[in-house]
Design a protein around this motif. Structure first.
Motif, PDB file in Angstrom:
ATOM      1  N   LYS A   4       0.837  -1.188   0.000  1.00  0.00           N
ATOM      2  CA  LYS A   4       0.000   0.000   0.000  1.00  0.00           C
ATOM      3  C   LYS A   4       0.874   1.240   0.000  1.00  0.00           C
ATOM      4  N   THR A   5       0.447   2.264  -0.729  1.00  0.00           N
ATOM      5  CA  THR A   5       1.144   3.537  -0.662  1.00  0.00           C
ATOM      6  C   THR A   5       0.674   4.283   0.580  1.00  0.00           C
ATOM      7  N   ARG A  12      -9.364   5.456   0.001  1.00  0.00           N
ATOM      8  CA  ARG A  12     -10.564   4.783   0.501  1.00  0.00           C
ATOM      9  C   ARG A  12     -11.564   5.795   1.073  1.00  0.00           C
ATOM     10  N   ALA A  13     -11.059   6.817   1.743  1.00  0.00           N
ATOM     11  CA  ALA A  13     -11.946   7.836   2.302  1.00  0.00           C
ATOM     12  C   ALA A  13     -12.664   8.604   1.195  1.00  0.00           C
ATOM     13  N   LEU A  14     -12.034   8.685   0.026  1.00  0.00           N
ATOM     14  CA  LEU A  14     -12.629   9.382  -1.110  1.00  0.00           C
ATOM     15  C   LEU A  14     -13.538   8.467  -1.939  1.00  0.00           C
ATOM     16  N   MET A  18     -10.734   0.033  -5.250  1.00  0.00           N
ATOM     17  CA  MET A  18      -9.338  -0.383  -5.200  1.00  0.00           C
ATOM     18  C   MET A  18      -9.132  -1.716  -5.927  1.00  0.00           C
ATOM     19  N   VAL A  19      -7.984  -1.844  -6.606  1.00  0.00           N
ATOM     20  CA  VAL A  19      -7.643  -3.073  -7.321  1.00  0.00           C
ATOM     21  C   VAL A  19      -6.164  -3.374  -7.112  1.00  0.00           C
ATOM     22  N   ASN A  29     -10.744   3.867  -9.793  1.00  0.00           N
ATOM     23  CA  ASN A  29     -11.466   5.121 -10.016  1.00  0.00           C
ATOM     24  C   ASN A  29     -12.116   5.527  -8.706  1.00  0.00           C
ATOM     25  N   TYR A  30     -12.638   6.748  -8.681  1.00  0.00           N
ATOM     26  CA  TYR A  30     -13.301   7.281  -7.487  1.00  0.00           C
ATOM     27  C   TYR A  30     -14.796   7.453  -7.730  1.00  0.00           C
ATOM     28  N   GLY A  31     -15.302   6.754  -8.723  1.00  0.00           N
ATOM     29  CA  GLY A  31     -16.720   6.832  -9.050  1.00  0.00           C
ATOM     30  C   GLY A  31     -16.952   6.703 -10.533  1.00  0.00           C
TER      31      GLY A  31
END
Length: 372
Positions: A4-5, A12-14, A18-19, A29-31
């Motif tokens: 993980k970076t 995750r909060a945004l 995740m892949v 993507n974020y949506g």
């Protein structure tokens, strides 16, 4: 074990999806991948690229070492901060990795290599360095990286640079980097480089301050974008993806990277003899750009039919900017006319679909290139 970076919790909060990407837990993507793509083309978006590997090379013989290691000529690097895109080749002329080299001073060069190739890259570089006594290789695992890309990316980033450094960083030419401080006192390495075809910066920052910089960019109106948008953006911009468009069995000439080869006199870099032969006689394969005007998507691995024989799709996707499918393909060498559909066909579930062969990049300055 998946890595993980430092920005993983922020993704995750945004609401990021995740892949796994080369062993890293990264945001796809974020949506909406399409909205993130357009955000970068039209305004400014940012990507967590902290999975990339930063390596500093030190020593009196570093320049001589890099003259042997890479196919482009580091002798072009004379001013501090100047960067060079190049390929690192094996003895057969195949691409071990593509990377960026930064010149900082005569005893200090920095390279940034791909995350998925980290282990083999470091092993190869370390082994080759043994021929040049005193060259020290140091992986900078304590550094993170954020790419800010788009027509408004530089303006929004410069607002976060301290007054004493802002003008200098704002004047950086393309493929030039400089050290600076942010308005919050964070030390950053700012490079005017990127992987989207848009202007912007790639910012290397100490890992402990990466979250603060990410949040400051969010507050400045830079929206996050994931791997999905990064892939469609780079393909529209005609940029190769290592492992998909090239690998150790593919030479730069076969990956449309002839412009990264410098056959300068008196520099016997690894793989040079193979490249000289391919330049003189022609490479056996070529990479071409394809556009499909029919509905559908061009995907990796699909069979490509030409008058010179069969090839395959490398990177393929739906282009959000163009509204149609685009792809790279590797096919046997030979003259293939540009333009009219039908000279090349793609086998899609048993149906031979005509496609047009075009020059890439497919998109420049946010717009379709002529003829596309």
């Amino acid at each position: 074990m998946t890595q993980k970076t430092i920005l993983n919790d922020r993704h995750r909060a945004l609401g990021a999806r995740m892949v796994d990407f080369g062993g890293w837990d990264m945001p796809l993507n974020y949506g909406s991948q399409i909205e993130e793509h357009h955000q970068v083309r039209r305004d400014a978006g940012m990507f967590d690229v902290s999975h990339m590997t930063v390596v500093d090379l030190h020593g009196a013989q570093v320049r001589d070492f890099l003259r042997k290691l890479v196919a482009n000529s580091v002798d072009k690097l004379k001013a501090s901060g100047k960067a060079l895109y190049t390929c690192m080749l094996n003895a057969q002329g195949g691409v071990i990795d593509d990377l960026i080299v930064y010149y900082l001073d005569e005893s200090w060069f920095r390279i940034v290599v791909n995350a998925a190739t980290r282990d083999k890259d470091l092993a190869w570089i370390g082994e080759q360095a043994k021929q040049f006594g005193g060259v020290e290789m140091k992986e900078r695992a304590e550094l993170a990286m954020i790419a800010v890309q788009g027509p408004n990316a530089r303006e929004k980033t410069l607002g976060l640079i301290a007054d004493g450094d802002r003008a200098r960083i704002g004047k950086l030419g393309k493929f030039v980097a400089g050290q600076a401080k942010t308005t919050d006192g964070i030390d950053v390495f700012v490079a005017r480089t990127g992987y989207t075809g848009e202007d912007g910066f790639e910012i290397i920052v100490p890992e402990q301050q990466a979250v603060a910089l990410w949040d400051a960019l969010l507050d400045a109106g830079v929206k996050p974008a994931g791997l999905g948008a990064r892939d469609t953006l780079r393909l529209e911009a005609g940029m190769n993806l290592y492992g998909q468009d090239m690998d150790e069995t593919v030479s730069p000439y076969e990956a449309a990277l002839a412009w990264t080869i410098a056959l300068d006199e008196g520099r016997p870099f690894t793989g040079r003899d193979v490249l000289e032969k391919q330049k003189a006689e022609g490479a056996p394969r070529q990479m071409i750009g394809l556009v499909m005007d029919e509905k559908g998507v061009l995907r990796h691995g699909q069979k490509v039919l030409t008058a010179h024989g069969e090839g395959e799709i490398l990177s393929g996707t739906f282009s959000p900017t163009l509204g149609k499918a685009i792809a790279f393909a590797r096919v046997p060498a030979g003259d293939i006319p540009l333009g009219a559909a039908g000279n090349v066909r793609v086998d899609i579930r048993g149906k031979e679909v005509p496609v047009r062969v075009v020059k890439f990049p497919f998109v420049r300055d946010g717009k379709a290139q002529e003829g596309i």
